[in-house]
Design a protein around this motif. Structure first.
Motif, PDB file in Angstrom:
ATOM      1  N   GLY A 158      -5.063  38.419 -11.095  1.00  6.79           N
ATOM      2  CA  GLY A 158      -4.595  38.183 -12.449  1.00  6.79           C
ATOM      3  C   GLY A 158      -3.618  39.279 -12.838  1.00  6.79           C
ATOM      4  N   ALA A 159      -3.142  39.207 -14.063  1.00  5.78           N
ATOM      5  CA  ALA A 159      -2.235  40.259 -14.509  1.00  5.78           C
ATOM      6  C   ALA A 159      -3.050  41.369 -15.125  1.00  5.78           C
ATOM      7  CB  ALA A 159      -1.276  39.678 -15.536  1.00  5.78           C
ATOM      8  N   PRO A 160      -2.962  42.496 -14.950  1.00  8.93           N
ATOM      9  CA  PRO A 160      -2.686  43.459 -13.900  1.00  8.93           C
ATOM     10  C   PRO A 160      -3.900  43.737 -13.028  1.00  8.93           C
ATOM     11  CG  PRO A 160      -3.145  44.613 -15.929  1.00  8.93           C
ATOM     12  CD  PRO A 160      -3.215  43.125 -16.214  1.00  8.93           C
ATOM     13  N   LEU A 161      -5.011  43.023 -13.244  1.00 10.60           N
ATOM     14  CA  LEU A 161      -6.237  43.296 -12.495  1.00 10.60           C
ATOM     15  C   LEU A 161      -6.564  42.167 -11.527  1.00 10.60           C
ATOM     16  CD1 LEU A 161      -8.498  44.522 -15.407  1.00 10.60           C
ATOM     17  CD2 LEU A 161      -7.307  45.933 -13.765  1.00 10.60           C
ATOM     18  N   ALA A 162      -7.393  42.465 -10.577  1.00 13.46           N
ATOM     19  CA  ALA A 162      -7.922  41.453  -9.661  1.00 13.46           C
ATOM     20  C   ALA A 162      -9.405  41.290  -9.946  1.00 13.46           C
ATOM     21  CB  ALA A 162      -7.708  41.870  -8.215  1.00 13.46           C
ATOM     22  N   GLU A 163      -9.866  40.055  -9.949  1.00  9.40           N
ATOM     23  CA  GLU A 163     -11.278  39.749 -10.180  1.00  9.40           C
ATOM     24  C   GLU A 163     -11.919  39.380  -8.850  1.00  9.40           C
ATOM     25  OE1 GLU A 163     -13.038  39.375 -13.208  1.00  9.40           O
ATOM     26  OE2 GLU A 163     -11.361  40.234 -14.318  1.00  9.40           O
ATOM     27  N   ILE A 164     -13.032  40.007  -8.552  1.00  7.12           N
ATOM     28  CA  ILE A 164     -13.780  39.704  -7.339  1.00  7.12           C
ATOM     29  C   ILE A 164     -15.181  39.262  -7.759  1.00  7.12           C
ATOM     30  CG2 ILE A 164     -14.753  40.628  -5.207  1.00  7.12           C
ATOM     31  CD1 ILE A 164     -12.453  42.640  -5.201  1.00  7.12           C
ATOM     32  N   THR A 165     -15.604  38.091  -7.286  1.00  7.45           N
ATOM     33  CA  THR A 165     -16.951  37.606  -7.569  1.00  7.45           C
ATOM     34  C   THR A 165     -17.655  37.295  -6.252  1.00  7.45           C
ATOM     35  OG1 THR A 165     -16.210  35.334  -7.776  1.00  7.45           O
ATOM     36  CG2 THR A 165     -16.323  36.610  -9.797  1.00  7.45           C
ATOM     37  N   VAL A 166     -18.923  37.642  -6.182  1.00  6.34           N
ATOM     38  CA  VAL A 166     -19.749  37.371  -5.014  1.00  6.34           C
ATOM     39  C   VAL A 166     -20.994  36.643  -5.503  1.00  6.34           C
ATOM     40  CG1 VAL A 166     -21.058  38.374  -3.110  1.00  6.34           C
ATOM     41  CG2 VAL A 166     -18.916  39.423  -3.825  1.00  6.34           C
ATOM     42  N   ASP A 167     -21.273  35.475  -4.932  1.00  6.46           N
ATOM     43  CA  ASP A 167     -22.453  34.688  -5.286  1.00  6.46           C
ATOM     44  C   ASP A 167     -23.470  34.751  -4.151  1.00  6.46           C
ATOM     45  OD1 ASP A 167     -20.299  32.265  -6.747  1.00  6.46           O
ATOM     46  OD2 ASP A 167     -21.473  33.789  -7.772  1.00  6.46           O
ATOM     47  N   LEU A 168     -24.716  35.042  -4.498  1.00  4.47           N
ATOM     48  CA  LEU A 168     -25.815  35.094  -3.535  1.00  4.47           C
ATOM     49  C   LEU A 168     -26.979  34.273  -4.059  1.00  4.47           C
ATOM     50  CD1 LEU A 168     -25.916  38.925  -2.781  1.00  4.47           C
ATOM     51  CD2 LEU A 168     -24.795  37.186  -1.439  1.00  4.47           C
ATOM     52  N   VAL A 169     -27.954  34.024  -3.208  1.00  2.90           N
ATOM     53  CA  VAL A 169     -29.209  33.395  -3.604  1.00  2.90           C
ATOM     54  C   VAL A 169     -30.325  34.401  -3.353  1.00  2.90           C
ATOM     55  CG1 VAL A 169     -30.822  31.512  -3.184  1.00  2.90           C
ATOM     56  CG2 VAL A 169     -28.375  31.090  -3.064  1.00  2.90           C
ATOM     57  N   LEU A 170     -31.154  34.624  -4.363  1.00  6.40           N
ATOM     58  CA  LEU A 170     -32.299  35.531  -4.276  1.00  6.40           C
ATOM     59  C   LEU A 170     -33.545  34.699  -4.005  1.00  6.40           C
ATOM     60  CD1 LEU A 170     -33.446  38.482  -4.901  1.00  6.40           C
ATOM     61  CD2 LEU A 170     -33.991  37.529  -7.134  1.00  6.40           C
ATOM     62  N   TYR A 171     -34.331  35.105  -3.021  1.00  4.80           N
ATOM     63  CA  TYR A 171     -35.605  34.463  -2.694  1.00  4.80           C
ATOM     64  C   TYR A 171     -36.717  35.468  -2.950  1.00  4.80           C
ATOM     65  CZ  TYR A 171     -32.673  31.137  -0.195  1.00  4.80           C
ATOM     66  OH  TYR A 171     -31.721  30.209   0.125  1.00  4.80           O
ATOM     67  N   GLY A 172     -37.781  35.010  -3.605  1.00  3.10           N
ATOM     68  CA  GLY A 172     -38.910  35.888  -3.883  1.00  3.10           C
ATOM     69  C   GLY A 172     -40.191  35.087  -4.007  1.00  3.10           C
ATOM     70  N   ALA A 173     -41.270  35.788  -4.285  1.00  3.63           N
ATOM     71  CA  ALA A 173     -42.569  35.140  -4.456  1.00  3.63           C
ATOM     72  C   ALA A 173     -42.545  34.265  -5.703  1.00  3.63           C
ATOM     73  CB  ALA A 173     -43.667  36.185  -4.567  1.00  3.63           C
ATOM     74  N   VAL A 174     -43.436  33.301  -5.778  1.00  2.00           N
ATOM     75  CA  VAL A 174     -43.488  32.389  -6.914  1.00  2.00           C
ATOM     76  C   VAL A 174     -43.819  33.138  -8.202  1.00  2.00           C
ATOM     77  CG1 VAL A 174     -45.910  31.739  -6.678  1.00  2.00           C
ATOM     78  CG2 VAL A 174     -44.281  30.109  -7.619  1.00  2.00           C
ATOM     79  N   SER A 175     -44.468  34.279  -8.112  1.00  2.00           N
ATOM     80  CA  SER A 175     -44.839  35.053  -9.292  1.00  2.00           C
ATOM     81  C   SER A 175     -43.727  35.979  -9.775  1.00  2.00           C
ATOM     82  CB  SER A 175     -46.087  35.883  -8.980  1.00  2.00           C
ATOM     83  OG  SER A 175     -45.815  36.782  -7.927  1.00  2.00           O
TER      84      SER A 175
END
Length: 105
Positions: free
Chosen positions: A49-66
């Motif tokens: 973008g103007a004047p900055l760059a945007e970086i996004t990272v998407d992950l999936v978190l796995y954990g216990a049901v609680s």
């Protein structure tokens, strides 16, 4: 599933403060055992973008049901802070939650 990582959840909580005015405080939960993975091929996005760059990272978190996680929580995994989306508990077996890291450079 093997949970080889640890996550700490930070949640902003609003309560009545002095003179019944809302006061925000942070509630820190954890550490919890967890695992993360990439959801697919488009897990990293780079937009100039103007004047900055945007970086996004998407992950999936796995954990216990609680695992007590809500949309909008800040989740710290391996020193990186992510924003959590709505959690999903398939057949009440474990918890899956989308995580997003956004940075401007």
């Amino acid at each position: 599933m093997m949970y080889s990582q640890k996550c700490t959840i930070t949640r902003m909580v609003t309560s009545k403060g002095e003179r019944n005015r809302p006061a925000q405080s942070s509630l820190i939960l954890g550490p919890f055992p967890c695992a993360t993975s990439r959801p697919g091929r488009s897990w990293k996005n780079y937009d100039q973008g103007a004047p900055l760059a945007e970086i996004t990272v998407d992950l999936v978190l796995y954990g216990a049901v609680s695992l007590d996680i809500k949309a909008g929580d800040v989740v710290e995994v391996d020193g990186e802070k992510y924003i959590a989306s709505h959690p999903y508990r398939p057949r009440n077996h474990h918890t899956e939650c989308g995580l997003r890291l956004e940075r401007s450079v």
